[in-house]
Design a protein around this motif. Structure first.
Motif, PDB file in Angstrom:
ATOM      1  N   ARG A  33      29.052  45.975  40.473  1.00 56.89           N
ATOM      2  CA  ARG A  33      29.762  46.584  41.260  1.00 56.89           C
ATOM      3  C   ARG A  33      28.639  48.163  42.385  1.00 56.89           C
ATOM      4  O   ARG A  33      29.183  48.709  43.386  1.00 56.89           O
ATOM      5  CB  ARG A  33      30.935  47.686  40.746  1.00 56.89           C
ATOM      6  N   ALA A  34      28.202  48.607  41.920  1.00 57.81           N
ATOM      7  CA  ALA A  34      26.930  48.990  42.964  1.00 57.81           C
ATOM      8  C   ALA A  34      25.696  49.308  43.112  1.00 57.81           C
ATOM      9  O   ALA A  34      26.067  49.627  44.392  1.00 57.81           O
ATOM     10  CB  ALA A  34      25.954  50.360  41.087  1.00 57.81           C
ATOM     11  N   VAL A  35      25.423  47.607  43.082  1.00 59.52           N
ATOM     12  CA  VAL A  35      24.044  47.371  43.826  1.00 59.52           C
ATOM     13  C   VAL A  35      25.053  47.388  45.299  1.00 59.52           C
ATOM     14  O   VAL A  35      24.260  46.672  46.233  1.00 59.52           O
ATOM     15  CB  VAL A  35      24.041  46.246  43.056  1.00 59.52           C
ATOM     16  N   HIS A  36      26.233  46.154  45.993  1.00 64.54           N
ATOM     17  CA  HIS A  36      26.255  45.970  47.711  1.00 64.54           C
ATOM     18  C   HIS A  36      27.754  45.980  47.002  1.00 64.54           C
ATOM     19  O   HIS A  36      28.429  45.457  46.933  1.00 64.54           O
ATOM     20  CB  HIS A  36      25.498  44.681  46.880  1.00 64.54           C
ATOM     21  N   PRO A  37      28.108  46.957  48.612  1.00 65.19           N
ATOM     22  CA  PRO A  37      29.469  46.650  48.724  1.00 65.19           C
ATOM     23  C   PRO A  37      30.136  45.280  49.169  1.00 65.19           C
ATOM     24  O   PRO A  37      31.833  45.155  48.882  1.00 65.19           O
ATOM     25  CB  PRO A  37      29.075  47.423  50.115  1.00 65.19           C
ATOM     26  N   HIS A  38      29.943  44.592  49.336  1.00 63.37           N
ATOM     27  CA  HIS A  38      30.070  43.177  50.130  1.00 63.37           C
ATOM     28  C   HIS A  38      29.781  42.031  50.630  1.00 63.37           C
ATOM     29  O   HIS A  38      29.236  41.464  51.221  1.00 63.37           O
ATOM     30  CB  HIS A  38      30.777  43.905  51.601  1.00 63.37           C
ATOM     31  N   PRO A  39      28.952  42.008  48.339  1.00 53.42           N
ATOM     32  CA  PRO A  39      28.439  39.947  49.553  1.00 53.42           C
ATOM     33  C   PRO A  39      29.320  39.491  49.433  1.00 53.42           C
ATOM     34  O   PRO A  39      30.871  39.136  49.519  1.00 53.42           O
ATOM     35  CB  PRO A  39      27.829  40.294  47.469  1.00 53.42           C
ATOM     36  N   ALA A  40      28.601  38.341  49.722  1.00 50.82           N
ATOM     37  CA  ALA A  40      28.830  37.141  50.634  1.00 50.82           C
ATOM     38  C   ALA A  40      29.605  36.518  49.401  1.00 50.82           C
ATOM     39  O   ALA A  40      30.311  35.322  49.964  1.00 50.82           O
ATOM     40  CB  ALA A  40      27.891  35.839  51.616  1.00 50.82           C
ATOM     41  N   ALA A  41      29.429  36.120  48.424  1.00 50.04           N
ATOM     42  CA  ALA A  41      30.126  35.631  46.775  1.00 50.04           C
ATOM     43  C   ALA A  41      28.942  35.654  45.991  1.00 50.04           C
ATOM     44  O   ALA A  41      28.392  37.089  45.565  1.00 50.04           O
ATOM     45  CB  ALA A  41      29.814  34.403  46.946  1.00 50.04           C
ATOM     46  N   ILE A  42      29.509  35.447  44.779  1.00 57.58           N
ATOM     47  CA  ILE A  42      28.762  35.436  43.660  1.00 57.58           C
ATOM     48  C   ILE A  42      29.139  34.711  42.452  1.00 57.58           C
ATOM     49  O   ILE A  42      29.924  34.285  42.453  1.00 57.58           O
ATOM     50  CB  ILE A  42      30.075  36.865  42.285  1.00 57.58           C
ATOM     51  N   VAL A  43      28.012  33.497  42.575  1.00 55.41           N
ATOM     52  CA  VAL A  43      27.327  32.693  41.512  1.00 55.41           C
ATOM     53  C   VAL A  43      27.018  32.710  40.253  1.00 55.41           C
ATOM     54  O   VAL A  43      25.840  33.904  39.907  1.00 55.41           O
ATOM     55  CB  VAL A  43      26.276  32.145  42.936  1.00 55.41           C
ATOM     56  N   ILE A  44      27.829  32.114  39.270  1.00 55.63           N
ATOM     57  CA  ILE A  44      27.050  32.093  37.697  1.00 55.63           C
ATOM     58  C   ILE A  44      27.254  30.825  37.620  1.00 55.63           C
ATOM     59  O   ILE A  44      27.712  30.034  37.645  1.00 55.63           O
ATOM     60  CB  ILE A  44      28.630  32.463  37.191  1.00 55.63           C
ATOM     61  N   THR A  45      25.738  30.989  37.050  1.00 49.57           N
ATOM     62  CA  THR A  45      25.337  29.846  37.150  1.00 49.57           C
ATOM     63  C   THR A  45      25.339  28.957  35.495  1.00 49.57           C
ATOM     64  O   THR A  45      24.285  28.283  34.945  1.00 49.57           O
ATOM     65  CB  THR A  45      23.709  29.107  37.644  1.00 49.57           C
ATOM     66  N   GLY A  46      26.522  28.521  35.217  1.00 51.42           N
ATOM     67  CA  GLY A  46      26.638  27.960  33.831  1.00 51.42           C
ATOM     68  C   GLY A  46      27.195  28.857  32.793  1.00 51.42           C
ATOM     69  O   GLY A  46      26.040  29.823  32.985  1.00 51.42           O
ATOM     70  N   ASP A  47      26.705  27.932  31.932  1.00 51.55           N
ATOM     71  CA  ASP A  47      27.194  28.602  30.888  1.00 51.55           C
ATOM     72  C   ASP A  47      27.634  29.335  30.135  1.00 51.55           C
ATOM     73  O   ASP A  47      28.124  31.484  29.756  1.00 51.55           O
ATOM     74  CB  ASP A  47      25.855  28.871  28.993  1.00 51.55           C
ATOM     75  N   LEU A  48      29.325  29.818  30.491  1.00 49.16           N
ATOM     76  CA  LEU A  48      30.234  30.520  31.212  1.00 49.16           C
ATOM     77  C   LEU A  48      31.079  30.852  29.435  1.00 49.16           C
ATOM     78  O   LEU A  48      31.514  32.241  29.023  1.00 49.16           O
ATOM     79  CB  LEU A  48      31.236  30.107  32.000  1.00 49.16           C
ATOM     80  N   ALA A  49      31.105  29.671  29.634  1.00 40.70           N
ATOM     81  CA  ALA A  49      31.755  29.876  27.318  1.00 40.70           C
ATOM     82  C   ALA A  49      30.486  29.460  26.414  1.00 40.70           C
ATOM     83  O   ALA A  49      29.565  28.457  26.858  1.00 40.70           O
ATOM     84  CB  ALA A  49      32.852  29.561  27.129  1.00 40.70           C
ATOM     85  N   ASP A  50      30.583  30.033  25.767  1.00 40.15           N
ATOM     86  CA  ASP A  50      29.458  29.413  24.164  1.00 40.15           C
ATOM     87  C   ASP A  50      30.014  28.163  23.271  1.00 40.15           C
ATOM     88  O   ASP A  50      29.218  27.204  23.868  1.00 40.15           O
ATOM     89  CB  ASP A  50      28.872  30.524  23.158  1.00 40.15           C
ATOM     90  N   LEU A  51      31.693  28.232  23.483  1.00 35.15           N
ATOM     91  CA  LEU A  51      32.007  26.710  22.610  1.00 35.15           C
ATOM     92  C   LEU A  51      32.486  26.197  23.737  1.00 35.15           C
ATOM     93  O   LEU A  51      33.515  25.449  23.047  1.00 35.15           O
ATOM     94  CB  LEU A  51      32.546  27.756  21.271  1.00 35.15           C
TER      95      LEU A  51
END
Length: 305
Positions: free
Chosen positions: A53-71
């Motif tokens: 939230r603090a680092v950039h006011p309007h990023p073009a996207a948030i990309v989360i590259t896997g292992d979203l859940a452990d099980l």
């Protein structure tokens, strides 16, 4: 352009056309359980979201590259979604979910993407004001190593047939790189030669990955590869390679700045630490009012000895 920085330009490069937030490996568990009874992955991720939230006011996207859940538990995906979606909405940034080896495709598809709970690969294409992001699914149901089958490679080749105005970034979990920790290579990505054949001559400018739980960079088929550290726990690389183990420290994500001339990947630590106050937005504004020569005089010249 979407995601550009609202800061003055002082050097030869213009502001980035796109800024991407690259996060990896949250490893959420049902009911907010601690990973291995030790790592508070939800608290670590909450601190990561505060930093995002603090680092950039309007990023073009948030990309989360896997292992979203452990099980791969349904409740884990629901909890992760509830944590991330309000932040993405506040920043006006699309969320790009990538499957990892700890994920279960049916639960991921149903509880994060509102799709039928099948074993179909989790893939997608996003056009971010001319920058294309393609998410690949390197997960293998029932296994922890990575792979890309013929169908997915053929689909990728079709998508890449037409170049994008700002080029393409691939987002995937398993990096097509050797690991500093040799036993990780048991779980490496397979069919890398076939992937390289698809990528050569394409407009792919970078590959965003995770999996290793530490930040790393390399090249594959002449394309830069960036591995984001994990948010859950990281690997203590201060130990000899054969003795590397996890630690509850050094969590980080990355800021990806896209410019016509190139792409940079900045590691953002998620840490509580004393920070100086030498520079500020006001200081930048004062410098912006000066001429280039005046700025050099004010900031570059060393005191006389």
């Amino acid at each position: 352009m979407s995601g550009s920085d609202d800061v003055p330009v002082f050097g030869r490069y213009e502001a980035a056309s796109h800024v991407i937030i690259h996060v990896s490996d949250p490893h959420f568990l049902a009911s907010g359980a601690k990973l291995g009874g030790r790592y508070d992955v939800e608290q670590n991720f909450a601190q990561t979201l505060d930093a995002i939230r603090a680092v950039h006011p309007h990023p073009a996207a948030i990309v989360i590259t896997g292992d979203l859940a452990d099980l791969g538990e349904p409740d884990a995906y629901r909890r992760l979604r509830a944590a991330v979606e309000p932040v993405a909405a506040h920043l006006g940034a699309p969320l790009i979910w990538v499957a990892g080896n700890h994920d279960e495709r049916p639960a991921l598809r149903e509880h994060l993407l509102d799709l039928p709970p099948t074993e179909e690969p989790v893939t997608g294409v996003w056009d971010l004001d001319g920058l294309r992001i393609i998410a690949l699914d390197t997960s293998v149901p029932g296994w922890h190593h990575g792979d890309l089958g013929e169908d997915q490679l053929a689909w990728l080749a079709t998508e890449l047939h037409t170049p994008a105005p700002h080029g393409t970034l691939l987002a995937m979990h398993h990096p097509p790189l050797p690991s500093h920790v040799s036993f990780f290579d048991i779980l490496e990505l397979r069919h890398q030669d076939e992937l390289a054949a698809v990528l050569r001559g394409s407009d792919v400018r970078g590959i965003l990955t995770g999996h290793l739980h530490y930040s790393a960079h390399g090249t594959f088929a002449g394309i830069p590869v960036s591995v984001a550290s994990a948010t859950c726990y990281t690997m203590n690389l201060a130990r000899p390679a054969a003795d590397v183990n996890g630690m509850d420290a050094a969590q980080a994500f990355q800021l990806v700045h896209v410019r016509p001339e190139g792409i940079t990947h900045s590691v953002v630590p998620v840490a509580q630490a004393d920070t100086g106050s030498y520079f500020s937005a006001e200081w930048l504004a004062r410098m912006a009012e000066l001429s280039p020569d005046e700025r050099l005089e004010a900031f570059s010249r060393k005191p006389e000895r």
